[in-house]
Design a protein around this motif. Structure first.
Motif, mmCIF file in Angstrom:
data_model
loop_
_atom_site.group_PDB
_atom_site.id
_atom_site.type_symbol
_atom_site.label_atom_id
_atom_site.label_comp_id
_atom_site.label_asym_id
_atom_site.label_seq_id
_atom_site.Cartn_x
_atom_site.Cartn_y
_atom_site.Cartn_z
ATOM 1 N N CYS A 30 0.740 -1.226 -0.294
ATOM 2 C CA CYS A 30 0.528 0.098 0.187
ATOM 3 C C CYS A 30 1.131 1.183 -0.047
ATOM 4 N N THR A 32 0.121 4.981 0.180
ATOM 5 C CA THR A 32 -0.245 5.607 1.637
ATOM 6 C C THR A 32 0.889 4.872 2.765
ATOM 7 N N ASP A 41 -4.860 4.640 6.971
ATOM 8 C CA ASP A 41 -4.199 4.911 5.146
ATOM 9 C C ASP A 41 -3.928 3.709 4.690
ATOM 10 N N PRO A 43 -5.228 -0.680 3.498
ATOM 11 C CA PRO A 43 -6.976 -0.433 3.612
ATOM 12 C C PRO A 43 -7.376 -1.952 4.091
ATOM 13 N N ARG A 46 -8.497 1.164 5.844
ATOM 14 C CA ARG A 46 -9.730 1.828 5.249
ATOM 15 C C ARG A 46 -11.024 0.957 5.487
ATOM 16 N N CYS A 71 -6.406 7.764 -0.745
ATOM 17 C CA CYS A 71 -6.124 6.952 -0.446
ATOM 18 C C CYS A 71 -6.294 6.796 -2.255
ATOM 19 N N LEU A 91 -14.093 0.477 -2.917
ATOM 20 C CA LEU A 91 -14.155 1.947 -2.338
ATOM 21 C C LEU A 91 -15.243 2.662 -3.691
#
Length: 425
Positions: A30, A32, A41, A43, A46, A71, A91
């Motif tokens: 990821c 971020t 921040d 997956p 989130r 994201c 998302l």
């Protein structure tokens, strides 16, 4: 039971939220999380926020929107997840909820509206190209670096060198191969692609024809809706998806060929975007089933056109919406390997996004800059003669941080030069 913070129109599905077991395999891939090390921040973080919002335990405004906005939507987590969590679907259900229900500041709203008033429209882009040429000729970029706010500064820094001859050029509607027709395909010419990377479209037509494809490129086509789909502007995406389907479905072709990773990803997702529309669901399913990246079409055809050697070391960058979203990784390499003399080098941290991600590098310029610089360092580390990648956004983003030291091309341009026996563009 507490009422959900999401509205009733396509909220993130409970069964998809429950698929995540919070194992953490997504964390190393990821972007971020790699930048900030912040759980919310990542997956899984989130998804936890989505879960809380679905249960009505947190509101959408504030921290929830900030972490979702941060994201990139690169979908590296989808590739790395051992549980098959469909973060892409989650998302793309969450971002429209934010766009509908969370008021943005006036400046943020105007900036985003400006992007969507310009980039999906070729005529407006061509007018902007004229202004861009004047801007570059007058040397205003250095002044802009000092006076513009970060978002506008990032946007102007991404502007490619403008060539009016190609910006206003048109593609032939039909290109026939010499000899037997092996496949009949229709080609998406795109928006930014056709105005600022028109030579890639020309190379795509030539290469497909050289390999025995008859290529139809309808003049009346427009934006495919990719930017809107990935940014949560569902209405925009739906309108442009329907227009794209109407344009292409009447053509008697085997494939709809796309040379832009983000566009191809979205067009393959029409089947989900229009799934509950009784008038469009079946049409979308049939259309999405025909969409192919140009590398998929070429890799499936036994090479027919002779290749001339290209003695070069090439760094191949997997565009996120090609590698992660579409799962197309081997095909571009297979096609490049048909070129004699070419050496292909894979990049360190290849799974990490370059920071382009649709409109991300314009609306989130600071993290995009960090990722762009990181990608440029990784490219330089393999000492390539040129970089090859299949997305205009990646070419613009990486070019900003790579500078003029290393030439950059779309894979189909490299193949076109080899088939024609000409110097690299």
């Amino acid at each position: 039971m507490t009422e959900s913070s999401f509205d009733a129109h396509h909220p993130p599905a409970r069964d998809l939220l429950d698929d995540c077991v919070h194992c953490g395999f997504c964390l190393p891939t990821c972007p971020t999380y790699q930048l900030w090390g912040e759980e919310m921040d990542s997956p899984r973080g989130r998804i936890y926020l989505m879960d809380l919002a679905e249960r009505g335990e947190i509101e959408l405004q504030g921290a929830f929107t900030e972490h979702i906005d941060a994201c990139l939507g690169c979908m590296a987590c989808v590739t790395s997840c051992p549980s098959g969590v469909q973060y892409d679907r989650l998302l793309e259900a969450t971002r429209p909820q934010i766009e509908r229900n969370v008021p943005r500041t006036r400046s943020d709203r105007l900036f985003r509206n400006g992007i969507f008033a310009l980039f999906p429209y070729r005529r407006r882009l061509r007018a902007a190209a004229v202004l861009g040429l004047a801007y570059q000729k007058l040397g205003l970029a250095r002044l802009a670096e000092r006076v513009l706010p970060p978002r506008l500064r990032a946007t102007q820094a991404l502007m490619p060198p403008v060539r009016l001859r190609t910006a206003f050029a048109t593609l032939p509607r039909r290109v026939r191969p010499d000899g037997e027709v092996r496949r009949r395909v229709a080609m998406l010419s795109g928006c930014v692609q056709d105005v600022f990377f028109h030579e890639v479209n020309e190379a795509t037509q030539r290469v497909l024809a050289a390999e025995g494809c008859e290529v139809l490129t309808p003049r009346e086509q427009g934006c495919c809706g990719a930017l809107g789909l990935h940014a949560g502007r569902e209405e925009h995406a739906v309108v442009h998806a329907k227009r794209t389907i109407e344009t292409f479905e009447r053509l008697p072709v085997d494939d709809v060929v796309v040379n832009v990773a983000g566009c191809g990803s979205s067009m393959k997702e029409y089947v989900h975007l229009l799934a509950d529309d009784p008038d469009w669901a079946e049409r979308a399913r049939a259309f999405s089933a025909k969409v192919r990246d140009v590398s998929e079409v070429l890799a499936a055809l036994e090479p027919r056109a002779p290749r001339h050697p290209v003695e070069a070391r090439v760094a191949y960058h997997d565009a996120c919406h090609l590698g992660h979203a579409q799962g197309v990784r081997d095909e571009p390499r297979t096609v490049l390997c048909t070129i004699p003399g070419l050496e292909i080098a894979d990049l360190p941290e290849a799974e990490l996004c370059c920071g382009s991600a649709g409109i991300y590098n314009m609306v989130q310029p600071e993290p995009a800059a960090e990722l762009g610089e990181r990608k440029a360092r990784n490219i330089r580390s393999v000492s390539p003669d040129l970089l090859v990648t299949a997305n205009p956004g990646c070419l613009l983003q990486i070019g900003r941080y790579l500078g003029d030291d290393i030439r950059m091309l779309h894979p189909v341009q490299l193949l076109d030069a080899s088939i024609r026996g000409e110097r690299l563009p």
